[in-house]
Design an enzyme around this catalytic site. Structure first.
Site, mmCIF file in Angstrom:
data_model
loop_
_atom_site.group_PDB
_atom_site.id
_atom_site.type_symbol
_atom_site.label_atom_id
_atom_site.label_comp_id
_atom_site.label_asym_id
_atom_site.label_seq_id
_atom_site.Cartn_x
_atom_site.Cartn_y
_atom_site.Cartn_z
ATOM 1 C CD GLU A 53 -1.834 -2.326 1.550
ATOM 2 O OE1 GLU A 53 -0.663 -2.613 1.894
ATOM 3 O OE2 GLU A 53 -2.781 -3.154 1.601
ATOM 4 C CG PHE A 115 -10.958 -9.304 10.373
ATOM 5 C CD1 PHE A 115 -9.755 -9.776 10.901
ATOM 6 C CD2 PHE A 115 -11.112 -9.282 8.992
ATOM 7 C CE1 PHE A 115 -8.749 -10.235 10.069
ATOM 8 C CE2 PHE A 115 -10.105 -9.743 8.156
ATOM 9 C CZ PHE A 115 -8.920 -10.218 8.689
ATOM 10 C CD GLN A 116 -8.172 -7.068 7.047
ATOM 11 O OE1 GLN A 116 -8.999 -6.766 6.192
ATOM 12 N NE2 GLN A 116 -7.003 -7.606 6.749
ATOM 13 C CE LYS A 165 -17.518 -5.676 2.101
ATOM 14 N NZ LYS A 165 -16.976 -7.013 2.323
ATOM 15 C CG MET A 481 22.674 10.804 4.316
ATOM 16 S SD MET A 481 23.978 11.882 3.678
ATOM 17 C CE MET A 481 23.138 12.665 2.309
HETATM 18 C C1 LIG Z 1 12.129 4.916 5.877
HETATM 19 C C2 LIG Z 1 13.439 5.490 6.290
HETATM 20 N N1 LIG Z 1 14.193 4.850 7.188
HETATM 21 C C3 LIG Z 1 15.396 5.353 7.558
HETATM 22 C C4 LIG Z 1 15.858 6.522 7.030
HETATM 23 C C5 LIG Z 1 17.195 7.124 7.461
HETATM 24 N N2 LIG Z 1 18.110 7.166 6.318
HETATM 25 C C6 LIG Z 1 18.330 8.301 5.602
HETATM 26 S S1 LIG Z 1 19.371 8.079 4.334
HETATM 27 C C7 LIG Z 1 19.607 6.469 4.730
HETATM 28 C C8 LIG Z 1 20.531 5.605 3.919
HETATM 29 C C9 LIG Z 1 20.061 5.384 2.540
HETATM 30 O O1 LIG Z 1 20.857 4.381 1.968
HETATM 31 P P1 LIG Z 1 20.732 4.024 0.440
HETATM 32 O O2 LIG Z 1 19.315 3.825 0.070
HETATM 33 O O3 LIG Z 1 21.621 2.876 0.135
HETATM 34 O O4 LIG Z 1 21.221 5.341 -0.300
HETATM 35 P P2 LIG Z 1 22.665 6.058 -0.242
HETATM 36 O O5 LIG Z 1 22.657 7.001 0.909
HETATM 37 O O6 LIG Z 1 23.697 4.971 -0.075
HETATM 38 O O7 LIG Z 1 22.773 6.771 -1.543
HETATM 39 C C10 LIG Z 1 18.862 6.121 5.866
HETATM 40 C C11 LIG Z 1 18.861 4.779 6.491
HETATM 41 C C12 LIG Z 1 15.010 7.175 6.105
HETATM 42 N N3 LIG Z 1 15.330 8.342 5.571
HETATM 43 N N4 LIG Z 1 13.836 6.632 5.731
#
Ligand SMILES: Cc1ncc(C[n+]2csc(CCOP(=O)(O)OP(=O)(O)O)c2C)c(N)n1
Length: 567
Positions: A53, A115-116, A165, A481
Site C-alpha cells: 500500500e 476484524f481489520q 463497507k 548517508m
Molecule cells: C524509511 C526510512 N528509514 C530510515 C531513514 C534514514 N536514512 C536516511 S538516508 C539512509 C541511507 C540510505 O541508503 P541508500 O538507500 O543505500 O542510499 P545512499 O545514501 O547509499 O545513496 C537512511 C537509512 C530514512 N530516511 N527513511
C-alpha cells in the site's frame, strides 16, 4: 439513477477527471473493486495494482509531483490504511495534493475492535490536510467533491476519505455537486496590496538580495512570474530541494540548491545577503542550519499561501500571505509602478562578482580514482545523455543529494523526491506514478541499494503494466548517508549501516522479467547507461560505485550555513 456507494465513488472520480488510481484490494473495499472491474473501462479509469500500500501512496504522489494534478490512492481498512500512513505523511510534509480512499469496517462495527478495524481518521489526523469518515451514503458524493477541492486548493495536501463497507453497499440516487462552498475554508490568493508594495520597495532597494524559491512555486505554477522577477531585478536565485526546476538551473542567475548540501557559493550568498525574498518556501531546518545564525544581516520577505508558515521558523520583516503566482504577478505590476514613479533598482555588480568568485573558489567537484565508479559521474552522465530533459525521481540518501546538486533541472515538474519526510522507498514507486502520468517522457528512478530494497517488489508492478521506468541503482553496499554521518560525526564507527549482503540485483530483476544491466568500472558507465535508457519497457541499471564516497558540501546538523564542510 440509483447506484450503490461503490459505483458512486467511481462516478465521482470520473466527474473529477481522474484517470489513474493506485491501489491494493482487501475485504472492506471489495464492493469498490467489484465496480472497478465492471465499469473502469467505460469510466476511463485505470487502476494500478501495486505490491504494497505504501507504493500506492508514493505512486499517487509521484503522479501529483509530475503533473500538479491530484493523485488518487485506494486501500483497504486496517493494515491497508496503516501501511499507507508513511505515504500520507510524506504528501503532507511536501504539500502534495492527494485523495486517499481507505476502507473501513461497517458503521455498526466501528469501535468494536472488528476484524481489520483501525481508526484511520484518528491515526491520520495529524498528517492529513483534512480527513472524513463517511457515515451516510447521501454524504458520499459531496464528501468526495469536497475532498478534491481541499486537497488541491490553498496549500495542497493529502485528504483521506474513510469508507465504511456499508457505505459502499447502500444504494442511492447519484448526483455530483457542481460547486462546493466551505464556509470556514477560504485560501487567501491575493496578497494584501500594502504588503506587496512594501516588499517590492525593499526589493528595489536591496544591494545584496537573494531570491529563494520553494515547492510552493511548483504548487502555484509560478514559473514565468518568478523568472521575470529575477530578471527584472537581477536577483541571484536559489531553489530548495523541493523547489528545484521552478527556476531553470542553467539560467545565469541560478544559484542552484541551498542548505545542508547546497553549493558553497549559494550558502555564502544566502548568509551574506541583505534581503532574502522567499516565495513558497518554509525555512526548513535543512535549509537554515542554525537558525540564529541564518542570514543574520538580512531582512526577510516571506510569500506563502499558508499564513501559519510565516514567522514559524524565522522572523519576517515583510510577510505576504497569498498564492505564489498571484503575488508574484502583483509584485511585477507594483515594480512597474514604482519604477514609473522614479524608483531606481540598486546596482548589484559587486554582489554578482562576489558570488561568482565564491563559485570559482569551491564549485561542486569529485575526485576520479582509477576504475572505481564515482556516483557523481553517473549523475553527470545521466544529465548529459538525457540532455537534462528526463523526469528524475530520487530516493533518499546520498544519491538524492548528488542528483539534486548535479542533474541541473531546467524544466518544472521533472524532479520528484521525498523532501520533508525523507522517506526511503519513495523514488521507485514515485517514478511509476510519473511514468503513468507522462507516458511520452523518459522517467528515471535514481535509487540507493538501501531504499530500493524497501520497495523492490514493485518490479512486479512495472512488469505487469509494462511501465517503462528506468531504475538507476547507485549501489555502494552501504546505507550511504548514514555511513557518511558515522564517518564524519561518530569517528568512523559504522554501526549497522553496512548492507553488503544483498541480492544479485541483475538476476533479481531478471527473475521478474525486467531487463537489467550492470556497470562495475568507470569506462562502462556511459554505454551501460545508454543501453539501459534506450531499452524499451522497465529496465534496471545497476552501478557498483565507490563504497565510501561522501556528499560535499555538508552543513553539520545544527551548525550555521557558513560552517559547511567542503571536503
Ligand atoms: C524509511 C526510512 N528509514 C530510515 C531513514 C534514514 N536514512 C536516511 S538516508 C539512509 C541511507 C540510505 O541508503 P541508500 O538507500 O543505500 O542510499 P545512499 O545514501 O547509499 O545513496 C537512511 C537509512 C530514512 N530516511 N527513511
Amino acid at each position: 439513477m440509483k447506484m450503490r456507494g461503490a459505483r458512486i465513488l467511481l462516478e465521482s472520480l470520473r466527474c473529477e477527471g481522474v484517470k489513474h488510481v493506485f491501489g491494493y484490494p482487501g475485504g472492506a473495499v471489495l464492493h469498490i473493486y467489484d465496480e472497478l472491474v465492471k465499469h473502469a473501462e467505460e469510466l476511463g479509469i485505470t487502476h494500478y495494482l501495486v505490491r504494497h500500500e505504501q507504493a500506492s501512496l508514493f505512486g499517487a504522489a509521484g503522479y501529483a509531483q509530475a503533473t500538479g494534478k491530484t493523485g488518487v490512492a485506494l486501500v483497504t481498512s486496517g493494515p491497508g490504511g496503516t501501511n499507507a500512513v508513511t505515504g500520507i505523511a510524506n504528501a503532507f510534509m511536501d504539500s502534495l495534493p492527494l485523495v486517499v480512499f481507505t476502507g473501513q469496517v461497517p458503521t455498526h462495527l466501528i469501535g468494536n475492535d472488528a476484524f481489520q478495524e483501525a481508526d484511520l481518521t484518528g491515526i491520520t489526523r495529524s498528517c492529513t490536510k483534512h480527513n472524513y469518515l463517511v457515515k451516510h451514503v447521501e454524504e458520499l458524493a459531496p464528501t468526495i467533491k469536497e475532498a478534491f477541492h481541499v486537497a488541491s486548493t490553498g496549500r495542497p495536501g493529502p485528504v483521506l476519505v474513510d469508507l465504511p463497507k456499508d457505505m459502499t453497499a447502500q444504494e442511492i440516487e447519484f448526483s455530483y455537486p457542481e460547486t462546493i462552498e466551505i464556509r470556514s475554508y477560504k485560501p487567501q490568493i491575493f496578497g494584501e496590496p500594502k504588503a506587496v508594495r512594501k516588499a517590492v520597495k525593499a526589493m528595489i532597494q536591496a544591494e545584496r538580495p537573494v531570491l529563494y524559491i520553494g515547492g510552493g512555486a511548483h504548487a502555484a505554477g509560478a514559473y514565468e512570474e518568478v523568472r521575470q522577477l529575477a530578471e527584472k531585478l537581477n536577483l541571484p536565485t536559489t531553489c530548495t530541494l523541493m523547489g528545484l526546476g521552478a527556476f531553470p538551473a542553467s539560467h545565469p542567475l541560478s544559484l542552484g540548491m541551498l542548505g545542508m548540501h547546497g553549493g558553497y557559493w549559494t550558502n555564502m550568498a544566502v548568509n551574506n545577503c541583505d534581503l532574502l525574498i522567499s516565495i513558497g518556501a518554509r525555512f526548513d531546518d535543512r535549509v537554515t542550519g542554525k537558525i540564529s545564525e541564518f542570514a543574520r544581516g538580512a531582512k526577510f520577505i516571506h510569500v506563502d499561501i499558508d499564513a501559519s508558515c510565516i514567522g514559524k521558523n524565522v522572523r519576517c520583516d515583510y510577510p505576504v500571505v497569498g498564492d505564489a503566482k498571484t503575488v508574484a504577478q502583483q509584485m511585477l505590476k507594483e515594480l512597474e509602478e514604482q519604477l514609473g514613479g522614479g524608483a531606481r533598482i540598486a546596482a548589484k555588480d559587486a554582489w554578482h562578482e562576489q558570488i561568482a568568485a565564491w563559485k570559482k573558489q569551491h564549485p561542486f567537484w569529485w575526485k576520479e580514482e582509477g576504475d572505481v565508479i564515482k556516483p557523481q559521474y553517473v549523475i553527470h552522465e545521466l544529465h548529459r545523455i538525457t540532455k537534462g530533459q528526463a523526469v528524475v525521481s530520487a530516493d533518499v540518501g546520498q544519491h538524492q543529494m548528488w542528483t539534486a546538486q548535479l542533474y541541473g533541472f531546467d524544466a518544472p515538474k521533472n524532479w520528484l523526491n521525498s523532501g520533508g519526510l525523507g522517506a526511503m522507498g519513495y523514488g521507485f514507486p514515485a517514478a511509476v506514478g510519473a511514468a503513468v502520468a507522462r507516458p511520452d517522457d523518459l522517467c528515471v528512478a535514481v535509487v540507493g541499494d538501501g531504499g530500493f530494497q524497501m520497495v523492490l517488489n514493485e518490479l512486479a508492478t512495472v512488469k505487469q503494466y509494462n511501465i517503462p521506468v528506468k531504475i538507476l541503482l547507485i549501489n555502494n553496499g552501504f546505507l550511504g548517508m548514514v555511513r557518511q554521518w558515522q564517518e564524519q560525526f561518530y569517528e568512523h564507527r559504522y554501526s549497522h549501516s553496512n548492507i553488503e549482503v544483498q541480492p544479485d540485483f541483475v538476476k533479481l530483476a531478471d527473475s521478474y522479467g525486467v531487463t537489467a544491466f550492470r556497470a562495475t568500472k568507470m569506462n562502462e558507465v556511459t554505454h551501460t547507461l545508454e543501453k539501459g535508457l534506450n531499452t524499451p519497457g522497465p529496465v534496471l541499471i545497476e552501478m557498483k560505485v565507490a563504497r565510501e564516497e561522501n556528499v560535499f558540501p555538508i552543513v553539520p546538523a545544527g551548525a550555521a550555513l557558513k560552517d559547511m564542510i567542503l571536503q
